[in-house]
Design an enzyme around this catalytic site. Structure first.
Site, PDB file in Angstrom:
ATOM      1  N   CYS A  15     -31.328  16.590 -64.957  1.00 33.15           N
ATOM      2  CA  CYS A  15     -30.577  15.769 -65.909  1.00 33.15           C
ATOM      3  C   CYS A  15     -31.483  14.701 -66.516  1.00 33.15           C
ATOM      4  CB  CYS A  15     -29.381  15.113 -65.230  1.00 33.15           C
ATOM      5  SG  CYS A  15     -28.452  14.032 -66.350  1.00 33.15           S
ATOM      6  N   GLN A  18     -23.238  21.619 -57.440  1.00 28.90           N
ATOM      7  CA  GLN A  18     -24.477  20.927 -57.780  1.00 28.90           C
ATOM      8  C   GLN A  18     -24.349  19.431 -57.502  1.00 28.90           C
ATOM      9  OE1 GLN A  18     -26.071  19.930 -61.867  1.00 28.90           O
ATOM     10  NE2 GLN A  18     -27.434  21.659 -61.406  1.00 28.90           N
ATOM     11  N   HIS A  66     -35.450  24.426 -66.980  1.00 28.31           N
ATOM     12  CA  HIS A  66     -35.139  24.159 -68.387  1.00 28.31           C
ATOM     13  C   HIS A  66     -36.454  23.909 -69.115  1.00 28.31           C
ATOM     14  CE1 HIS A  66     -32.616  22.617 -71.742  1.00 28.31           C
ATOM     15  NE2 HIS A  66     -33.721  21.934 -72.007  1.00 28.31           N
ATOM     16  N   ASN A  71     -33.857  28.647 -68.752  1.00 23.89           N
ATOM     17  CA  ASN A  71     -32.799  27.908 -69.427  1.00 23.89           C
ATOM     18  C   ASN A  71     -33.383  27.141 -70.609  1.00 23.89           C
ATOM     19  OD1 ASN A  71     -31.153  24.803 -68.793  1.00 23.89           O
ATOM     20  ND2 ASN A  71     -30.214  26.521 -69.830  1.00 23.89           N
ATOM     21  N   GLY A  72     -32.637  27.133 -71.721  1.00 28.04           N
ATOM     22  CA  GLY A  72     -33.054  26.353 -72.871  1.00 28.04           C
ATOM     23  C   GLY A  72     -33.036  27.139 -74.163  1.00 28.04           C
ATOM     24  N   ASP A  73     -32.134  26.768 -75.077  1.00 22.56           N
ATOM     25  CA  ASP A  73     -32.069  27.329 -76.432  1.00 22.56           C
ATOM     26  C   ASP A  73     -31.680  28.800 -76.487  1.00 22.56           C
ATOM     27  OD1 ASP A  73     -32.804  24.852 -77.298  1.00 22.56           O
ATOM     28  OD2 ASP A  73     -34.832  25.399 -77.926  1.00 22.56           O
TER      29      ASP A  73
END
Length: 342
Positions: free
Chosen positions: A101, A71, A170, A203-205
């Site tokens: 990011c 990445q 995300h 993506n996320g939690d």
């Protein structure tokens, strides 16, 4: 699910790239527990083209990690194109572009999720990188820059149209950083857009097997990427897969099992980076493996201050001796927040 010609099976689990966390030794452990796809820590395009030691070192990949993506991040098209070519030469299965990011020093200069403020530049950068390399190119991004600019549905189509072969989303904006609850609604909207034919990774939690199943079932994503929940808990991949296959929750590793995991991790870290660096970079992991143990402060201090490998192994052995036979501790660990129980 496939990314290009990379076959990843049904409902694969991805390890998110995390700076100063997902180095080769941690990826080694996560692969042991079933991570299907992993990435290097994100690498600065400027650092790569200037042959910076820290950036170049992150290009090191190992056969046990495959399939793996490298990445890269940056805000200048020419630098990103050159960095993508350098990354391709390192031999990964794909090149991933970080448009996600949220850290100020990255996003503030227009890289990472800061790129979401300039969608035309973001798409053009992606187009040129796709044309410059032969490997599949994928993107990781967010819902948008802030609540007034949640543009992921449109961006997903545009990024697909210039040739990316998978998209990770995300479920937060850049402005949210890592606060609040991840919103998967727009991730599901992208996935269910009839124009979208590339894999969509959510993506996320995702911090528990139940949450992973819910995200697969409710939003239909092709894969799930797990990030912060792996910290001190790389076995989450095994837990999720077991739950998806059986509908049953696994007991977490016992204290002696965690000790053995920590030993393998430490050994691999030292093997790759040498005693000094390997130990220093393991400190953030060692104590995390044992969160929830009672009266652990003194032992934790030893784990994060000792500089000798053998002494660290002796401390790890002492953890088994002191806490290993207490079945009540296993129950506490099973019901701890680390295992998504509260």
């Amino acid at each position: 699910m496939k990314i290009g010609t990379i076959e990843l099976g049904e409902q694969p689990l991805f390890l998110a790239p995390m700076e100063d966390v997902t180095d080769p030794s941690f990826r080694f452990i996560c692969k042991e527990f079933g991570a299907d796809m992993m990435y290097t820590e994100f690498i600065s395009s400027d650092g790569l083209i200037r042959d910076g030691h820290k950036s170049v070192e992150k290009l090191n990949i190992y056969d046990y990690e495959r399939p793996i993506g490298i990445q890269i991040y940056g805000h200048i098209i020419e630098s990103m194109v050159e960095a993508a070519k350098i990354a391709e030469e390192a031999g990964p299965e794909l090149v991933d572009i970080n448009f996600g990011c949220p850290v100020r020093k990255i996003a503030g200069r227009g890289a990472g999720s800061g790129m979401m403020r300039t969608p035309d530049l973001m798409v053009e950068m992606t187009r040129q990188i796709v044309e410059a390399v032969k490997l599949p190119v994928t993107v990781k991004t967010r819902l948008g820059y802030d609540d007034s600019m949640k543009n992921i549905v449109e961006l997903a189509e545009r990024l697909q149209d210039v040739g990316i072969q998978a998209l990770t989303i995300h479920g937060r904006t850049r402005a949210q950083m890592y606060t609040g609850e991840a919103d998967w609604t727009l991730i599901g909207e992208v996935k269910n857009n009839p124009r979208i034919h590339i894999p969509i990774i959510g993506n996320g939690d995702v911090a528990s097997p139940e949450k992973a199943k819910e995200m697969f079932d409710r939003y239909g994503v092709d894969a799930i990427m797990v990030g912060r929940a792996t910290y001190g808990r790389p076995w989450i991949f095994k837990e999720i897969k077991h739950y998806l296959q059986t509908g049953e929750l696994m007991l977490p590793p016992s204290v002696p099992e965690r000790v053995e995991i920590a030993k393998r991790h430490l050994k691999k870290s030292v093997e790759i980076k040498g005693d000094r660096t390997g130990i220093l970079e393991m400190r953030r992991h060692l104590s995390s493996y044992f969160k929830g143990l009672p009266n652990f402060k003194e032992t934790r201090m030893k784990l994060v201050t000792l500089n000798d490998v053998e002494e660290l192994f002796a401390v790890l052995n002492s953890i088994t001796e002191r806490w290993g036979d207490n079945t009540d501790i296993l129950k506490e660990l099973y019901n701890s927040p680390l295992n998504g129980k509260s």
